[in-house]
Design a protein around this motif. Structure first.
Motif, PDB file in Angstrom:
ATOM      1  N   GLY A  14     -24.947  38.533  -8.946  1.00 22.17           N
ATOM      2  CA  GLY A  14     -26.108  37.859  -9.475  1.00 22.17           C
ATOM      3  C   GLY A  14     -26.074  37.264 -10.765  1.00 22.17           C
ATOM      4  O   GLY A  14     -26.852  36.417 -10.866  1.00 22.17           O
ATOM      5  N   GLY A  15     -25.223  37.563 -11.489  1.00 19.88           N
ATOM      6  CA  GLY A  15     -25.084  36.913 -12.936  1.00 19.88           C
ATOM      7  C   GLY A  15     -24.257  35.492 -12.474  1.00 19.88           C
ATOM      8  O   GLY A  15     -24.040  35.023 -11.604  1.00 19.88           O
ATOM      9  N   SER A  16     -23.961  34.997 -13.892  1.00 23.29           N
ATOM     10  CA  SER A  16     -23.444  33.505 -13.924  1.00 23.29           C
ATOM     11  C   SER A  16     -22.360  33.500 -14.955  1.00 23.29           C
ATOM     12  O   SER A  16     -22.084  34.476 -16.010  1.00 23.29           O
ATOM     13  CB  SER A  16     -24.486  32.580 -14.147  1.00 23.29           C
ATOM     14  N   LEU A  17     -21.342  32.420 -14.771  1.00 28.43           N
ATOM     15  CA  LEU A  17     -20.311  32.352 -15.774  1.00 28.43           C
ATOM     16  C   LEU A  17     -20.055  30.746 -15.984  1.00 28.43           C
ATOM     17  O   LEU A  17     -20.499  30.073 -14.906  1.00 28.43           O
ATOM     18  CB  LEU A  17     -19.171  32.798 -15.267  1.00 28.43           C
ATOM     19  N   ARG A  18     -19.606  30.730 -17.022  1.00 24.74           N
ATOM     20  CA  ARG A  18     -19.237  29.255 -17.149  1.00 24.74           C
ATOM     21  C   ARG A  18     -17.698  29.069 -17.609  1.00 24.74           C
ATOM     22  O   ARG A  18     -17.657  29.665 -18.819  1.00 24.74           O
ATOM     23  CB  ARG A  18     -19.967  28.333 -18.222  1.00 24.74           C
ATOM     24  N   LEU A  19     -16.776  28.533 -16.739  1.00 24.22           N
ATOM     25  CA  LEU A  19     -15.287  28.536 -17.139  1.00 24.22           C
ATOM     26  C   LEU A  19     -15.085  27.277 -17.781  1.00 24.22           C
ATOM     27  O   LEU A  19     -15.625  26.268 -17.380  1.00 24.22           O
ATOM     28  CB  LEU A  19     -14.503  28.827 -16.039  1.00 24.22           C
ATOM     29  N   SER A  20     -14.091  27.324 -18.866  1.00 24.51           N
ATOM     30  CA  SER A  20     -13.640  26.153 -19.477  1.00 24.51           C
ATOM     31  C   SER A  20     -12.279  25.751 -19.350  1.00 24.51           C
ATOM     32  O   SER A  20     -11.628  26.691 -19.224  1.00 24.51           O
ATOM     33  CB  SER A  20     -14.147  26.130 -20.838  1.00 24.51           C
ATOM     34  N   CYS A  21     -11.712  24.547 -19.457  1.00 20.14           N
ATOM     35  CA  CYS A  21     -10.451  24.311 -19.177  1.00 20.14           C
ATOM     36  C   CYS A  21     -10.255  23.076 -20.274  1.00 20.14           C
ATOM     37  O   CYS A  21     -10.736  22.052 -20.027  1.00 20.14           O
ATOM     38  CB  CYS A  21     -10.096  23.526 -17.835  1.00 20.14           C
ATOM     39  N   LYS A  22      -9.315  23.467 -20.901  1.00 22.10           N
ATOM     40  CA  LYS A  22      -8.906  22.469 -22.039  1.00 22.10           C
ATOM     41  C   LYS A  22      -7.343  21.818 -21.811  1.00 22.10           C
ATOM     42  O   LYS A  22      -6.694  22.662 -21.233  1.00 22.10           O
ATOM     43  CB  LYS A  22      -8.902  22.966 -23.369  1.00 22.10           C
ATOM     44  N   GLY A  23      -7.088  20.784 -22.426  1.00 21.84           N
ATOM     45  CA  GLY A  23      -5.960  20.138 -22.142  1.00 21.84           C
ATOM     46  C   GLY A  23      -5.891  18.471 -22.227  1.00 21.84           C
ATOM     47  O   GLY A  23      -5.512  17.977 -21.199  1.00 21.84           O
ATOM     48  N   SER A  24      -6.311  18.233 -23.356  1.00 20.39           N
ATOM     49  CA  SER A  24      -6.680  16.671 -23.593  1.00 20.39           C
ATOM     50  C   SER A  24      -5.494  15.891 -23.049  1.00 20.39           C
ATOM     51  O   SER A  24      -6.089  14.865 -22.317  1.00 20.39           O
ATOM     52  CB  SER A  24      -7.113  16.575 -25.041  1.00 20.39           C
ATOM     53  N   GLU A  25      -4.323  16.012 -23.448  1.00 21.52           N
ATOM     54  CA  GLU A  25      -3.234  15.207 -23.038  1.00 21.52           C
ATOM     55  C   GLU A  25      -3.296  14.974 -21.482  1.00 21.52           C
ATOM     56  O   GLU A  25      -2.947  13.842 -20.917  1.00 21.52           O
ATOM     57  CB  GLU A  25      -2.100  15.629 -23.677  1.00 21.52           C
ATOM     58  N   TYR A  26      -3.215  16.104 -20.868  1.00 18.43           N
ATOM     59  CA  TYR A  26      -2.956  16.232 -19.482  1.00 18.43           C
ATOM     60  C   TYR A  26      -4.225  15.776 -18.641  1.00 18.43           C
ATOM     61  O   TYR A  26      -4.087  15.004 -17.698  1.00 18.43           O
ATOM     62  CB  TYR A  26      -2.707  17.620 -19.286  1.00 18.43           C
ATOM     63  N   ILE A  27      -5.420  16.067 -19.141  1.00 25.90           N
ATOM     64  CA  ILE A  27      -6.544  15.604 -18.589  1.00 25.90           C
ATOM     65  C   ILE A  27      -6.800  14.167 -18.600  1.00 25.90           C
ATOM     66  O   ILE A  27      -6.937  13.335 -17.806  1.00 25.90           O
ATOM     67  CB  ILE A  27      -7.751  16.392 -19.150  1.00 25.90           C
ATOM     68  N   SER A  28      -6.621  13.551 -19.914  1.00 22.33           N
ATOM     69  CA  SER A  28      -6.690  12.170 -20.215  1.00 22.33           C
ATOM     70  C   SER A  28      -5.743  11.360 -19.468  1.00 22.33           C
ATOM     71  O   SER A  28      -6.062  10.293 -19.075  1.00 22.33           O
ATOM     72  CB  SER A  28      -6.209  12.020 -21.700  1.00 22.33           C
ATOM     73  N   SER A  29      -4.537  11.812 -18.888  1.00 20.57           N
ATOM     74  CA  SER A  29      -3.537  11.041 -18.294  1.00 20.57           C
ATOM     75  C   SER A  29      -3.685  11.270 -16.672  1.00 20.57           C
ATOM     76  O   SER A  29      -2.966  10.837 -15.831  1.00 20.57           O
ATOM     77  CB  SER A  29      -2.150  11.640 -18.445  1.00 20.57           C
ATOM     78  N   SER A  30      -4.611  12.025 -16.326  1.00 21.66           N
ATOM     79  CA  SER A  30      -5.087  12.248 -15.038  1.00 21.66           C
ATOM     80  C   SER A  30      -6.256  11.607 -14.327  1.00 21.66           C
ATOM     81  O   SER A  30      -7.103  11.185 -15.206  1.00 21.66           O
ATOM     82  CB  SER A  30      -5.288  13.876 -14.753  1.00 21.66           C
ATOM     83  N   ASN A  31      -6.552  11.409 -13.068  1.00 20.02           N
ATOM     84  CA  ASN A  31      -7.866  10.788 -12.619  1.00 20.02           C
ATOM     85  C   ASN A  31      -8.558  11.844 -11.757  1.00 20.02           C
ATOM     86  O   ASN A  31      -9.919  11.536 -11.364  1.00 20.02           O
ATOM     87  CB  ASN A  31      -7.695   9.809 -11.710  1.00 20.02           C
ATOM     88  N   CYS A  32      -8.166  12.971 -11.585  1.00 24.78           N
ATOM     89  CA  CYS A  32      -8.921  14.066 -11.093  1.00 24.78           C
ATOM     90  C   CYS A  32      -8.590  15.287 -11.730  1.00 24.78           C
ATOM     91  O   CYS A  32      -7.486  15.509 -12.104  1.00 24.78           O
ATOM     92  CB  CYS A  32      -8.892  14.131  -9.640  1.00 24.78           C
ATOM     93  N   VAL A  33      -9.751  16.392 -11.649  1.00 22.65           N
ATOM     94  CA  VAL A  33      -9.443  17.655 -12.111  1.00 22.65           C
ATOM     95  C   VAL A  33     -10.162  18.607 -11.136  1.00 22.65           C
ATOM     96  O   VAL A  33     -11.239  18.187 -10.524  1.00 22.65           O
ATOM     97  CB  VAL A  33     -10.122  17.946 -13.432  1.00 22.65           C
ATOM     98  N   GLY A  34      -9.533  19.603 -10.966  1.00 22.46           N
ATOM     99  CA  GLY A  34      -9.968  20.693  -9.631  1.00 22.46           C
ATOM    100  C   GLY A  34     -10.073  22.043 -10.408  1.00 22.46           C
ATOM    101  O   GLY A  34      -9.300  22.437 -11.292  1.00 22.46           O
ATOM    102  N   TRP A  35     -10.885  22.919  -9.665  1.00 20.15           N
ATOM    103  CA  TRP A  35     -10.768  24.131 -10.024  1.00 20.15           C
ATOM    104  C   TRP A  35     -10.409  25.128  -8.583  1.00 20.15           C
ATOM    105  O   TRP A  35     -10.759  24.517  -7.345  1.00 20.15           O
ATOM    106  CB  TRP A  35     -12.089  24.832 -10.267  1.00 20.15           C
ATOM    107  N   PHE A  36      -9.776  26.123  -8.691  1.00 14.50           N
ATOM    108  CA  PHE A  36      -8.895  26.533  -7.627  1.00 14.50           C
ATOM    109  C   PHE A  36      -9.283  28.260  -7.849  1.00 14.50           C
ATOM    110  O   PHE A  36      -9.328  28.683  -9.062  1.00 14.50           O
ATOM    111  CB  PHE A  36      -7.444  26.168  -7.427  1.00 14.50           C
ATOM    112  N   ARG A  37      -9.372  29.006  -6.707  1.00 14.79           N
ATOM    113  CA  ARG A  37      -9.462  30.373  -6.815  1.00 14.79           C
ATOM    114  C   ARG A  37      -8.417  31.105  -5.936  1.00 14.79           C
ATOM    115  O   ARG A  37      -8.448  30.708  -4.791  1.00 14.79           O
ATOM    116  CB  ARG A  37     -11.019  30.673  -6.422  1.00 14.79           C
ATOM    117  N   GLN A  38      -7.996  32.060  -6.555  1.00 14.86           N
ATOM    118  CA  GLN A  38      -7.207  32.960  -5.807  1.00 14.86           C
ATOM    119  C   GLN A  38      -7.555  34.359  -5.749  1.00 14.86           C
ATOM    120  O   GLN A  38      -7.749  34.997  -6.809  1.00 14.86           O
ATOM    121  CB  GLN A  38      -5.849  32.783  -6.352  1.00 14.86           C
TER     122      GLN A  38
END
Length: 123
Positions: A14-38
């Protein structure tokens, strides 16, 4: 490790979370970002993706209505907010960035840069 996730932890259902992802160089050079769960004993699955240029988002059916993927351009940080957590959301969450011509980018092979993952445990 090219991207760095944070924000995971142990939460009650019932709770909530906010996950963060940093990596300016790699994000800037990409056109999409995804989140995966295992989840334990299962394959990695895409839960959310965002096409950076247009802000278009895509969610897996299991994520619709509770997951929100977003980007803070000024901080070059990606987020995944998860509401109403349930034990089925338990797993390691990875962010990934890449350049793709196929949308939605829901598969791991479409991403070049990955983080080490952050554990989310819901009880």
């Amino acid at each position: 490790v090219q991207l760095v996730e944070s924000g995971g932890g142990s939460v009650q259902a019932g709770g909530s979370l906010r996950l963060s992802c940093k990596g300016s160089e790699y994000i800037s050079s990409s056109n999409c970002v995804g989140w995966f769960r295992q989840a334990p004993g299962q394959e990695r699955e895409g839960v959310a993706a965002i096409y950076i240029g247009g802000g278009i988002t895509h969610y897996a059916d299991s994520a619709k209505g509770r997951f929100t993927i977003s980007r803070d351009k000024d901080r070059n940080t990606m987020y995944l907010e998860i509401l109403a957590l349930s034990p089925e959301d338990t797993g390691v969450y990875f962010c990934a960035a890449g350049t793709t011509r196929q949308w939605p980018a829901r598969y791991a092979y479409q991403y070049k840069f990955w983080g080490q993952g952050t554990q989310v445990t819901v009880s």
